[in-house]
Write a protein that holds these residues in place. Structure first.
Motif, PDB file in Angstrom:
ATOM      1  N   ASP A 152      59.957  46.907  62.781  1.00 19.82           N
ATOM      2  CA  ASP A 152      59.803  47.097  61.346  1.00 19.82           C
ATOM      3  C   ASP A 152      60.144  48.547  60.993  1.00 19.82           C
ATOM      4  OD1 ASP A 152      57.605  48.592  62.170  1.00 19.82           O
ATOM      5  OD2 ASP A 152      56.112  47.233  61.335  1.00 19.82           O
ATOM      6  N   ALA A 153      60.012  48.895  59.726  1.00 21.05           N
ATOM      7  CA  ALA A 153      60.439  50.221  59.263  1.00 21.05           C
ATOM      8  C   ALA A 153      59.655  51.350  59.924  1.00 21.05           C
ATOM      9  CB  ALA A 153      60.302  50.304  57.746  1.00 21.05           C
ATOM     10  N   ASP A 154      58.396  51.097  60.284  1.00 22.43           N
ATOM     11  CA  ASP A 154      57.555  52.140  60.882  1.00 22.43           C
ATOM     12  C   ASP A 154      57.523  52.078  62.405  1.00 22.43           C
ATOM     13  OD1 ASP A 154      56.774  53.204  58.388  1.00 22.43           O
ATOM     14  OD2 ASP A 154      55.293  51.595  58.158  1.00 22.43           O
ATOM     15  N   ARG A 155      58.309  51.164  62.984  1.00 21.98           N
ATOM     16  CA  ARG A 155      58.359  50.988  64.436  1.00 21.98           C
ATOM     17  C   ARG A 155      56.983  50.680  65.018  1.00 21.98           C
ATOM     18  NH1 ARG A 155      62.400  55.213  67.412  1.00 21.98           N
ATOM     19  NH2 ARG A 155      61.454  54.129  69.213  1.00 21.98           N
ATOM     20  N   GLU A 156      56.214  49.904  64.273  1.00 26.53           N
ATOM     21  CA  GLU A 156      54.869  49.545  64.730  1.00 26.53           C
ATOM     22  C   GLU A 156      54.808  48.103  65.226  1.00 26.53           C
ATOM     23  OE1 GLU A 156      52.319  50.346  61.444  1.00 26.53           O
ATOM     24  OE2 GLU A 156      52.336  52.528  61.754  1.00 26.53           O
ATOM     25  N   ARG A 157      55.660  47.230  64.695  1.00 22.14           N
ATOM     26  CA  ARG A 157      55.665  45.826  65.091  1.00 22.14           C
ATOM     27  C   ARG A 157      57.086  45.382  65.453  1.00 22.14           C
ATOM     28  NH1 ARG A 157      51.584  43.594  60.337  1.00 22.14           N
ATOM     29  NH2 ARG A 157      49.630  44.133  61.411  1.00 22.14           N
ATOM     30  N   TRP A 158      57.137  44.365  66.291  1.00 22.07           N
ATOM     31  CA  TRP A 158      58.415  43.828  66.742  1.00 22.07           C
ATOM     32  C   TRP A 158      58.913  42.742  65.788  1.00 22.07           C
ATOM     33  CZ3 TRP A 158      60.837  45.494  71.296  1.00 22.07           C
ATOM     34  CH2 TRP A 158      60.083  46.352  72.108  1.00 22.07           C
ATOM     35  N   ARG A 159      60.187  42.793  65.469  1.00 23.06           N
ATOM     36  CA  ARG A 159      60.800  41.728  64.673  1.00 23.06           C
ATOM     37  C   ARG A 159      61.027  40.531  65.599  1.00 23.06           C
ATOM     38  NH1 ARG A 159      65.022  42.652  60.319  1.00 23.06           N
ATOM     39  NH2 ARG A 159      65.011  44.774  61.129  1.00 23.06           N
ATOM     40  N   VAL A 160      60.486  39.368  65.238  1.00 23.00           N
ATOM     41  CA  VAL A 160      60.562  38.239  66.166  1.00 23.00           C
ATOM     42  C   VAL A 160      61.169  36.965  65.576  1.00 23.00           C
ATOM     43  CG1 VAL A 160      58.711  39.045  67.687  1.00 23.00           C
ATOM     44  CG2 VAL A 160      58.141  37.622  65.698  1.00 23.00           C
ATOM     45  N   LEU A 161      61.102  36.782  64.260  1.00 24.71           N
ATOM     46  CA  LEU A 161      61.681  35.572  63.659  1.00 24.71           C
ATOM     47  C   LEU A 161      62.423  35.914  62.373  1.00 24.71           C
ATOM     48  CD1 LEU A 161      58.827  32.898  64.003  1.00 24.71           C
ATOM     49  CD2 LEU A 161      60.931  33.039  65.353  1.00 24.71           C
ATOM     50  N   ASN A 162      63.505  35.221  62.155  1.00 26.77           N
ATOM     51  CA  ASN A 162      64.327  35.349  60.960  1.00 26.77           C
ATOM     52  C   ASN A 162      64.308  34.007  60.237  1.00 26.77           C
ATOM     53  OD1 ASN A 162      66.260  35.940  59.066  1.00 26.77           O
ATOM     54  ND2 ASN A 162      67.860  36.514  60.525  1.00 26.77           N
TER      55      ASN A 162
END
Length: 278
Positions: free
Chosen positions: A139-149
């Motif tokens: 995400d924008a803050d590099r705190e969570r992983w992008r996993v689904l679109n």
């Protein structure tokens, strides 16, 4: 149609997905060794799906992204557009839908993104395209992983000959892709990780544009143990040798910048600013 509430729309989405839960879970399970994906047709009542298209912004009202990587129109600033589109966007973020899709895909700790980072609306008209790429890992803050679109298509009568269809490349961008048609009232869901190459082939229709409402879901953990932080990486199509060289160099430069500046040298403009409560 604008009298629909977010909850009304979420109820329709939930019911439709839940009714086909077994089938789409099997589709995701059988494809996840490459790129996990599933799709479901006739997601919303027809009159509601048609209305989404009728009120979809024109390309002149959206931000144009035009480079060797991609050529398309996007918007995340939902308060500039018809309220129905914002309601549909956030219906996909209903807790029960996030939970249901997480269960289908076997993902715990799944979160929607109210800021619509890289999500929102996209429009692809004649000659628009999106080269094979890996989505930014975080995400924008590099705190969570992008996993689904999540991609919901709303252009009526969009057929195979029009182009503008989702392609997933489970064996990498040097091999043949699997094509998922951008059919009207279809929701496509795909996993995003360090090998989930995907693209949109060139639109060849001169009469209409492919319109899409999209969301990303994030997680506290990556989908694969091999996942590492990366910026969005583009590649050329198999026949685009020179473009592939240029895009590889482009990705390396942008990755170097992110190693020095954790959140980049500028704020990504593709977010929903000053969102009002619904």
């Amino acid at each position: 149609m604008e009298n629909y509430s977010i909850q009304d729309i979420a109820n329709h989405i939930y019911s439709r997905i839940n009714a086909q839960k077994a089938e789409i879970k099997l589709a995701y399970e059988s494809s996840k060794d490459g790129i996990g994906f599933f799709y479901i047709d006739d997601l919303l009542p027809l009159e509601l799906a048609y209305r989404c298209y009728e009120v979809f912004p024109k390309k002149e009202e959206m931000r144009c992204l035009n480079s060797i990587r991609e050529y398309k129109y996007v918007s995340a600033q939902m308060d500039k557009h018809n309220p129905l589109l914002e309601k549909v966007i956030y219906a996909f973020q209903s807790d029960k839908i996030v939970s249901l899709i997480g269960e289908i895909c076997g993902i715990k700790k799944l979160f929607a993104d109210k800021s619509l980072y890289a999500g929102g609306l996209s429009l692809m008209a004649n000659n628009n395209f999106l080269n094979p790429h890996l989505d930014n890992s975080h995400d924008a803050d590099r705190e969570r992983w992008r996993v689904l679109n999540l991609l919901y298509y709303v252009t009526p009568n969009w057929n195979l000959e029009n182009g503008g269809h989702l392609e997933v490349w489970p064996n990498g961008p040097k091999n043949d892709p699997v094509l998922i048609e951008s059919k009207f009232n279809r929701l496509a869901v795909m996993a995003t990780h360090d090998t989930s190459w995907h693209s949109v082939n060139k639109v060849v229709s001169e009469e209409a544009a492919r319109c899409c409402i999209s969301n990303y879901y994030f997680s506290s953990d990556p989908l694969k143990k091999t996942d590492k932080f990366h910026v969005t990486k583009f590649r050329g199509r198999p026949e685009e040798t020179l473009k592939n060289i240029l895009l590889d160099a482009d990705a390396q430069v942008r990755m170097l910048i992110r190693k020095i500046f954790k959140k980049g040298i500028r704020k990504n403009p593709h977010v929903y600013n000053d969102r009002k409560d619904n």
